[in-house]
Design an enzyme around this catalytic site. Structure first.
Site, PDB file in Angstrom:
ATOM      1  N   SER A   8       0.845  -1.194   0.000  1.00  0.00           N
ATOM      2  CA  SER A   8       0.000   0.000   0.000  1.00  0.00           C
ATOM      3  C   SER A   8       0.879   1.242   0.000  1.00  0.00           C
ATOM      4  CB  SER A   8      -0.876   0.011   1.251  1.00  0.00           C
ATOM      5  OG  SER A   8      -1.367   1.321   1.461  1.00  0.00           O
ATOM      6  N   HIS A  33      -1.467  -1.336  -4.136  1.00  0.00           N
ATOM      7  CA  HIS A  33      -2.708  -0.989  -3.422  1.00  0.00           C
ATOM      8  C   HIS A  33      -2.750   0.515  -3.184  1.00  0.00           C
ATOM      9  CE1 HIS A  33      -6.081  -2.038  -0.707  1.00  0.00           C
ATOM     10  NE2 HIS A  33      -5.618  -1.087   0.091  1.00  0.00           N
ATOM     11  N   MET A  37      -9.071   8.262   0.512  1.00  0.00           N
ATOM     12  CA  MET A  37      -9.897   8.615   1.692  1.00  0.00           C
ATOM     13  C   MET A  37     -10.490   9.995   1.508  1.00  0.00           C
ATOM     14  SD  MET A  37      -7.265   7.471   4.643  1.00  0.00           S
ATOM     15  CE  MET A  37      -6.358   5.919   4.542  1.00  0.00           C
ATOM     16  N   HIS A  66      -8.597   1.065  -3.464  1.00  0.00           N
ATOM     17  CA  HIS A  66      -9.456   0.896  -2.282  1.00  0.00           C
ATOM     18  C   HIS A  66     -10.056   2.253  -1.923  1.00  0.00           C
ATOM     19  CE1 HIS A  66      -9.463  -0.130   2.337  1.00  0.00           C
ATOM     20  NE2 HIS A  66     -10.684  -0.011   1.856  1.00  0.00           N
ATOM     21  N   GLY A 142      -8.506   4.033   7.646  1.00  0.00           N
ATOM     22  CA  GLY A 142      -8.201   5.451   7.796  1.00  0.00           C
ATOM     23  C   GLY A 142      -6.733   5.757   8.000  1.00  0.00           C
ATOM     24  N   PHE A 143      -5.995   4.802   8.548  1.00  0.00           N
ATOM     25  CA  PHE A 143      -4.592   5.065   8.886  1.00  0.00           C
ATOM     26  C   PHE A 143      -3.742   3.818   8.661  1.00  0.00           C
ATOM     27  CE2 PHE A 143      -7.402   7.640  11.449  1.00  0.00           C
ATOM     28  CZ  PHE A 143      -6.909   8.921  11.236  1.00  0.00           C
ATOM     29  N   ASP A 175      -6.444  -6.460   4.708  1.00  0.00           N
ATOM     30  CA  ASP A 175      -5.778  -5.157   4.740  1.00  0.00           C
ATOM     31  C   ASP A 175      -5.759  -4.597   6.157  1.00  0.00           C
ATOM     32  OD1 ASP A 175      -4.878  -2.580   4.169  1.00  0.00           O
ATOM     33  OD2 ASP A 175      -6.648  -1.996   3.008  1.00  0.00           O
ATOM     34  N   GLY A 176      -4.546  -4.330   6.666  1.00  0.00           N
ATOM     35  CA  GLY A 176      -4.398  -3.679   7.962  1.00  0.00           C
ATOM     36  C   GLY A 176      -3.579  -4.509   8.929  1.00  0.00           C
ATOM     37  N   GLY A 177      -2.427  -3.997   9.327  1.00  0.00           N
ATOM     38  CA  GLY A 177      -1.593  -4.692  10.311  1.00  0.00           C
ATOM     39  C   GLY A 177      -1.017  -6.003   9.814  1.00  0.00           C
TER      40      GLY A 177
HETATM   41  C1  DX5 Z   1      -5.929   1.584   6.035  1.00  0.00           C
HETATM   42  C2  DX5 Z   1      -5.597   1.257   4.605  1.00  0.00           C
HETATM   43  C3  DX5 Z   1      -4.492   0.303   4.455  1.00  0.00           C
HETATM   44  C4  DX5 Z   1      -3.168   0.775   5.034  1.00  0.00           C
HETATM   45  C5  DX5 Z   1      -2.572  -0.435   5.676  1.00  0.00           C
HETATM   46  O1  DX5 Z   1      -7.103   2.285   6.103  1.00  0.00           O
HETATM   47  O2  DX5 Z   1      -6.726   0.703   3.944  1.00  0.00           O
HETATM   48  O3  DX5 Z   1      -4.325  -0.131   3.097  1.00  0.00           O
HETATM   49  O4  DX5 Z   1      -2.274   1.302   4.101  1.00  0.00           O
HETATM   50  O5  DX5 Z   1      -1.446  -0.075   6.377  1.00  0.00           O
HETATM   51  P1  DX5 Z   1      -0.673  -1.083   7.354  1.00  0.00           P
HETATM   52  O6  DX5 Z   1      -0.257  -2.248   6.515  1.00  0.00           O
HETATM   53  O7  DX5 Z   1       0.450  -0.255   7.855  1.00  0.00           O
HETATM   54  O8  DX5 Z   1      -1.663  -1.480   8.414  1.00  0.00           O
HETATM   55 ZN    ZN Z   2      -6.388  -0.233   1.898  1.00  0.00          ZN
END
Ligand code: DX5
Ligand code: ZN
Length: 216
Positions: A8, A33, A37, A66, A142-143, A175-177
């Site tokens: 991403s 990716h 937002m 996304h 969001g982050f 997606d995420g963590g």
């Molecule tokens: C969060 C995004 C993710 C983000 C994931 O809202 O949709 O795609 O970039 O970031 P990491 O992999 O650091 O959790």
């Molecule tokens: Zn994403």
């Protein structure tokens, strides 16, 4: 089968975006990716189409877009103009999800539906045969850099079962963590595609970090 790896660019260095896209082009990443937002659907604003036009011009990998925005259907032509492979819209942002999925397909892109951590997998029953992919959010969107929500592994397992029962061909993306530890458990639970932001861009060797995920 090896997972589809989707770094991403939300965690890229925006002052050196061209350099980071070239790194992804050289790497074993499968897709790029792109997180859009709007500050309404999610409490943050990332980047928009004027910036992404240049990203799309440099990228030599399929784009996985996304949209964390309200009324994502308004931007189907803009996402199409980027040459996107996948357009991900949120279940929670689309009261007429079936129509939006058809519109994305008619525009010549692959439709994907994203679910937030509090949205049950069971709500996808009547759309699962119409989508190319389901994106399971394993953090609240969001982050970048947030902590992985453990329950996501169970959701992937449940989604794998729904896909099997329904005869759908849908892919499962998470997606995420995502890092090598959570990624390994997600792949074991049935995930096909892994999105990773900070696990790639905070690594001392980013190409190597992508290769590690590819070998999970
Ligand atoms: C969060 C995004 C993710 C983000 C994931 O809202 O949709 O795609 O970039 O970031 P990491 O992999 O650091 O959790
Ligand atoms: Zn994403």
């Amino acid at each position: 089968m090896k997972p589809i790896i989707c770094p991403s660019i939300l965690s890229a260095d925006f002052a050196n975006l061209g350099r980071d896209i070239e790194m992804l082009n050289r790497s074993e990443a499968d897709w790029i990716h792109i997180d859009i937002m709007d500050g309404v659907f999610v409490p943050n604003i990332s980047f928009g189409f004027p910036v992404l036009k240049y990203v799309a011009r440099l990228a030599r990998k399929p784009l996985d877009v996304h949209l964390m925005i309200v009324q994502p259907e308004k931007f189907i032509p803009e996402v199409k103009a980027l040459g996107a492979h996948v357009m991900n819209v949120h279940y929670e942002a689309c009261p007429h999800l079936h129509r939006v999925v058809q519109q994305i397909r008619e525009a010549g892109m692959q439709p994907a539906v994203t679910i937030n951590p509090a949205t049950p997998v069971a709500l996808l029953k009547d759309i699962i045969c119409d989508v190319y992919m389901v994106l399971v959010m394993s953090v609240n969107p969001g982050f970048g850099g947030q902590k992985f929500i453990e329950h996501s592994v169970d959701k992937v397992r449940e989604l794998r079962e729904l896909i099997r029962e329904s005869g759908s061909q849908a892919l499962i993306e998470v997606d995420g963590g995502v890092n090598r530890e959570t990624g390994a458990r997600l792949v074991a639970a049935g995930a096909d595609a892994l999105v990773a932001g900070s696990a790639v861009f905070s690594a001392p060797n980013q190409e190597e970090a992508i290769s590690v995920l590819k070998r999970l």
